[in-house]
Design a protein around this motif. Structure first.
Motif, PDB file in Angstrom:
ATOM      1  N   ASP A   1     -10.523 -20.354  25.276  1.00 47.38           N
ATOM      2  CA  ASP A   1     -10.511 -21.392  24.233  1.00 47.38           C
ATOM      3  C   ASP A   1      -9.262 -22.163  24.378  1.00 47.38           C
ATOM      4  OD1 ASP A   1     -12.631 -20.989  22.703  1.00 47.38           O
ATOM      5  OD2 ASP A   1     -12.033 -19.071  22.028  1.00 47.38           O
ATOM      6  N   LEU A   2      -8.194 -21.525  24.817  1.00 51.81           N
ATOM      7  CA  LEU A   2      -6.967 -22.402  24.915  1.00 51.81           C
ATOM      8  C   LEU A   2      -6.974 -23.320  26.343  1.00 51.81           C
ATOM      9  CD1 LEU A   2      -4.291 -20.164  23.703  1.00 51.81           C
ATOM     10  CD2 LEU A   2      -5.219 -22.155  22.495  1.00 51.81           C
ATOM     11  N   PHE A   3      -7.767 -22.509  27.497  1.00 56.46           N
ATOM     12  CA  PHE A   3      -7.911 -23.226  28.499  1.00 56.46           C
ATOM     13  C   PHE A   3      -8.979 -24.362  28.227  1.00 56.46           C
ATOM     14  CE2 PHE A   3     -10.317 -24.033  32.477  1.00 56.46           C
ATOM     15  CZ  PHE A   3      -9.347 -24.050  33.553  1.00 56.46           C
ATOM     16  N   GLU A   4      -9.996 -24.108  27.892  1.00 54.50           N
ATOM     17  CA  GLU A   4     -10.899 -25.558  27.349  1.00 54.50           C
ATOM     18  C   GLU A   4      -9.997 -26.590  26.687  1.00 54.50           C
ATOM     19  OE1 GLU A   4     -14.244 -23.928  25.502  1.00 54.50           O
ATOM     20  OE2 GLU A   4     -14.873 -22.736  27.358  1.00 54.50           O
ATOM     21  N   GLU A   5      -9.200 -26.353  25.843  1.00 51.80           N
ATOM     22  CA  GLU A   5      -8.297 -26.929  24.955  1.00 51.80           C
ATOM     23  C   GLU A   5      -7.535 -27.978  26.000  1.00 51.80           C
ATOM     24  OE1 GLU A   5      -4.697 -26.654  21.936  1.00 51.80           O
ATOM     25  OE2 GLU A   5      -6.620 -25.588  21.248  1.00 51.80           O
ATOM     26  N   LYS A   6      -6.962 -27.539  27.140  1.00 48.93           N
ATOM     27  CA  LYS A   6      -6.168 -28.051  27.934  1.00 48.93           C
ATOM     28  C   LYS A   6      -7.169 -28.985  28.832  1.00 48.93           C
ATOM     29  CE  LYS A   6      -2.282 -25.061  28.124  1.00 48.93           C
ATOM     30  NZ  LYS A   6      -1.188 -26.117  28.061  1.00 48.93           N
ATOM     31  N   LEU A   7      -8.066 -28.164  29.493  1.00 50.41           N
ATOM     32  CA  LEU A   7      -9.033 -29.035  30.499  1.00 50.41           C
ATOM     33  C   LEU A   7      -9.932 -30.114  29.813  1.00 50.41           C
ATOM     34  CD1 LEU A   7     -10.028 -28.409  33.439  1.00 50.41           C
ATOM     35  CD2 LEU A   7     -11.783 -27.407  32.543  1.00 50.41           C
ATOM     36  N   PHE A   8     -10.254 -30.123  28.609  1.00 51.92           N
ATOM     37  CA  PHE A   8     -10.862 -31.038  27.981  1.00 51.92           C
ATOM     38  C   PHE A   8     -10.187 -31.976  26.800  1.00 51.92           C
ATOM     39  CE2 PHE A   8     -14.376 -27.951  28.629  1.00 51.92           C
ATOM     40  CZ  PHE A   8     -14.796 -28.691  29.918  1.00 51.92           C
TER      41      PHE A   8
ATOM     42  N   GLY B   1      -8.522 -34.401  24.566  1.00 58.16           N
ATOM     43  CA  GLY B   1      -8.648 -35.975  24.439  1.00 58.16           C
ATOM     44  C   GLY B   1     -10.441 -36.074  24.141  1.00 58.16           C
ATOM     45  N   THR B   2     -11.167 -35.154  24.157  1.00 56.10           N
ATOM     46  CA  THR B   2     -12.637 -35.137  23.966  1.00 56.10           C
ATOM     47  C   THR B   2     -13.026 -34.065  22.837  1.00 56.10           C
ATOM     48  OG1 THR B   2     -13.341 -33.354  25.280  1.00 56.10           O
ATOM     49  CG2 THR B   2     -12.699 -35.398  26.478  1.00 56.10           C
ATOM     50  N   PRO B   3     -13.905 -34.376  22.203  1.00 53.24           N
ATOM     51  CA  PRO B   3     -14.539 -33.364  21.168  1.00 53.24           C
ATOM     52  C   PRO B   3     -15.123 -32.024  21.870  1.00 53.24           C
ATOM     53  CG  PRO B   3     -15.699 -35.466  21.009  1.00 53.24           C
ATOM     54  CD  PRO B   3     -15.001 -35.436  22.476  1.00 53.24           C
ATOM     55  N   LEU B   4     -14.874 -31.851  23.004  1.00 51.27           N
ATOM     56  CA  LEU B   4     -14.913 -30.631  23.739  1.00 51.27           C
ATOM     57  C   LEU B   4     -14.053 -29.687  23.564  1.00 51.27           C
ATOM     58  CD1 LEU B   4     -17.196 -31.211  26.947  1.00 51.27           C
ATOM     59  CD2 LEU B   4     -18.042 -30.192  24.994  1.00 51.27           C
ATOM     60  N   ALA B   5     -12.761 -30.234  23.266  1.00 59.34           N
ATOM     61  CA  ALA B   5     -11.493 -29.578  23.489  1.00 59.34           C
ATOM     62  C   ALA B   5     -11.172 -28.413  22.515  1.00 59.34           C
ATOM     63  CB  ALA B   5     -10.305 -30.609  23.727  1.00 59.34           C
ATOM     64  N   HIS B   6     -11.658 -28.918  21.274  1.00 59.70           N
ATOM     65  CA  HIS B   6     -11.320 -27.960  19.966  1.00 59.70           C
ATOM     66  C   HIS B   6     -12.237 -26.945  20.194  1.00 59.70           C
ATOM     67  CE1 HIS B   6     -14.171 -30.229  17.797  1.00 59.70           C
ATOM     68  NE2 HIS B   6     -14.470 -29.005  17.242  1.00 59.70           N
ATOM     69  N   ASN B   7     -11.407 -25.523  19.366  1.00 68.40           N
ATOM     70  CA  ASN B   7     -11.943 -24.293  19.291  1.00 68.40           C
ATOM     71  C   ASN B   7     -13.302 -24.402  18.449  1.00 68.40           C
ATOM     72  OD1 ASN B   7     -12.752 -21.616  18.214  1.00 68.40           O
ATOM     73  ND2 ASN B   7     -10.820 -20.837  18.953  1.00 68.40           N
ATOM     74  N   ILE B   8     -14.331 -23.842  18.701  1.00 66.63           N
ATOM     75  CA  ILE B   8     -15.596 -23.874  18.058  1.00 66.63           C
ATOM     76  C   ILE B   8     -15.326 -23.217  16.678  1.00 66.63           C
ATOM     77  CG2 ILE B   8     -18.028 -22.512  17.499  1.00 66.63           C
ATOM     78  CD1 ILE B   8     -18.100 -22.735  20.666  1.00 66.63           C
ATOM     79  N   LEU B   9     -14.676 -22.329  16.363  1.00 64.15           N
ATOM     80  CA  LEU B   9     -14.194 -21.840  15.085  1.00 64.15           C
ATOM     81  C   LEU B   9     -13.725 -22.932  14.157  1.00 64.15           C
ATOM     82  CD1 LEU B   9     -13.202 -18.368  15.866  1.00 64.15           C
ATOM     83  CD2 LEU B   9     -15.659 -18.948  15.313  1.00 64.15           C
ATOM     84  N   GLY B  10     -12.775 -23.928  14.759  1.00 66.16           N
ATOM     85  CA  GLY B  10     -12.161 -24.592  13.958  1.00 66.16           C
ATOM     86  C   GLY B  10     -10.750 -23.820  13.754  1.00 66.16           C
TER      87      GLY B  10
END
Length: 410
Positions: free
Chosen positions: A144-151, A153-162
């Protein structure tokens, strides 16, 4: 009796249905794939898609939460749901010819859920506990933290759980609004696998899903990254091992290149014990318990990642070994023509074995109908895989030698 290939039809009420007739099955599977997930949330709504998935079972205009959970379980069935970045799936598995019970119930949930405040407050604590428990599991949190960095600035970045703060502020009106704008005929595909025929199930949909709003077709090509950020980050974490995820951005689900990305991931770190990374890190040297490569494809982008957990003192050595594996693929040493053909044969065989899982198979077929508008024939996909060239895999592997990396260390 043989299982027939899935077919996609549109019922008279306008619902799309993917039907797989499995005449000899002792159970049925029915549900809906909704084209809405965490990437469809506004910044103040983060976690809402997942929260709706939890609370959609908490009461409709005519059913209490107690009646909902017992509707399928009373006959030995079960209700399930999950949320991803771009979809939500709600479904039931049940014995025999009980499809009508499942169809009616899920239609009621999709169209009539009330999200009573008292029930939401109870379930909110469950979700907050889920957020806390995920933070206790670094092998999951690193993704999740990797995706937060990779994406970023986009809506894909934040954790699905919020987050704790966003989930704390979600209320009944938010849930009803999300349901109204996303749980529509235009944004859903229903699916069924079991002993009942297509016309029978279609009639059930016409009877029970006619109340669902029509909605508008959703634009799928949503999120594209002009240039993915590059990072090499190490974070201190309360964990026994180091947990590492390295990855690169790739084209998304609509790109023909996704097949080569998936094949490369399978060769490098797929489920087979003969994957190159497993051989180098575990079988030869005993440095890791688990190393795996995975892919995630979204509407406009995707990524391929390699995860492993190791002793902290072995971190740099394991990273170098991973780089060496992709360098050998990139320069042709790891994939002779004979080895490449064997890798394709293995991957195609794994896909055939996986297709025997009825639950995953019918959900994947419904996802394909939702996102692509059609269900690809497995032979068609196998032919695409067979046509992938060594040069294509080499170019992708060369990109991975400069992958972004996130490491958790004790």
């Amino acid at each position: 009796m043989a299982r027939l290939s899935p077919q996609a039809i549109t019922t008279q009420c306008g619902m799309r249905l993917v039907h797989m007739h499995d005449r000899g099955a002792a159970s049925g599977i029915f549900g809906i794939v909704v084209g809405a997930g965490s990437s469809d949330e506004t910044s103040r709504e983060e976690g809402l898609a997942h929260f709706v998935e939890h609370t959609i079972f908490k009461g409709t205009a005519r059913r209490s939460s107690w009646h909902i959970i017992n509707r399928m379980e009373a006959i030995g069935g079960e209700l399930n749901a999950y949320t991803s970045k771009e979809e939500t799936v709600v479904y039931s598995i049940f014995p025999g010819h009980n499809a009508a019970r499942a169809v009616e119930l899920i239609a009621d949930l999709a169209a009539n859920s009330q999200f009573p405040a008292r029930e939401l407050d109870k379930e909110r604590q469950v979700v907050l506990d889920e957020i806390a428990s995920y933070l206790d599991n670094p092998s999951e949190a690193v993704f999740d933290l990797f995706e937060e960095k990779l994406f970023a600035g986009t809506p894909l970045a934040h954790n699905i759980l919020g987050s704790e703060s966003t989930v704390a502020n979600l209320g009944s009106d938010d849930c009803r609004s999300f349901l109204a704008r996303n749980y529509t005929k235009a944004n859903c595909v229903a699916f069924y696998s079991g002993p009942q025929g297509a016309s029978t199930v279609a009639s059930m949909l016409d009877r029970y899903f006619a109340i669902l709003p029509d909605g508008k077709p959703v634009e799928r090509h949503k999120i594209c990254l002009p240039q993915a950020p590059h990072f090499d980050t190490t974070q201190s974490q309360a964990c026994h091992q180091a947990h590492v995820l390295a990855g690169i951005c790739t084209p998304g689900m609509y790109s023909p290149e996704r097949f080569a990305v998936a094949l490369l991931a399978n060769i490098a770190g797929g489920p087979g014990m003969n994957s190159l990374l497993n051989i180098e890190l575990r079988e030869k040297r005993g440095l890791v318990y688990n190393v795996e490569a995975s892919t995630a494809f979204f509407s406009g982008t995707g990524y391929m990642g390699v995860y492993f957990g190791c002793d902290a003192e072995d971190l740099n050595r394991c990273r170098q070994l991973c780089d060496d594996v992709f360098a050998r693929i990139a320069d042709g040493r790891a994939l002779t023509p004979r080895r490449l053909q064997a890798a394709k044969k293995q991957y195609i065989g794994q896909r055939a074995v996986a297709s025997e899982n009825r639950e995953n198979s019918i959900i994947n077929a419904a996802r394909a109908a939702l996102f692509y508008g059609r269900i690809p024939d497995r032979r068609e996909t196998d032919a695409i895989i067979q046509a992938i060239g060594a040069d294509e895999l080499a170019a992708l592997a060369a990109e991975f030698t400069d992958a972004s990396v996130l490491a958790f260390v004790p």
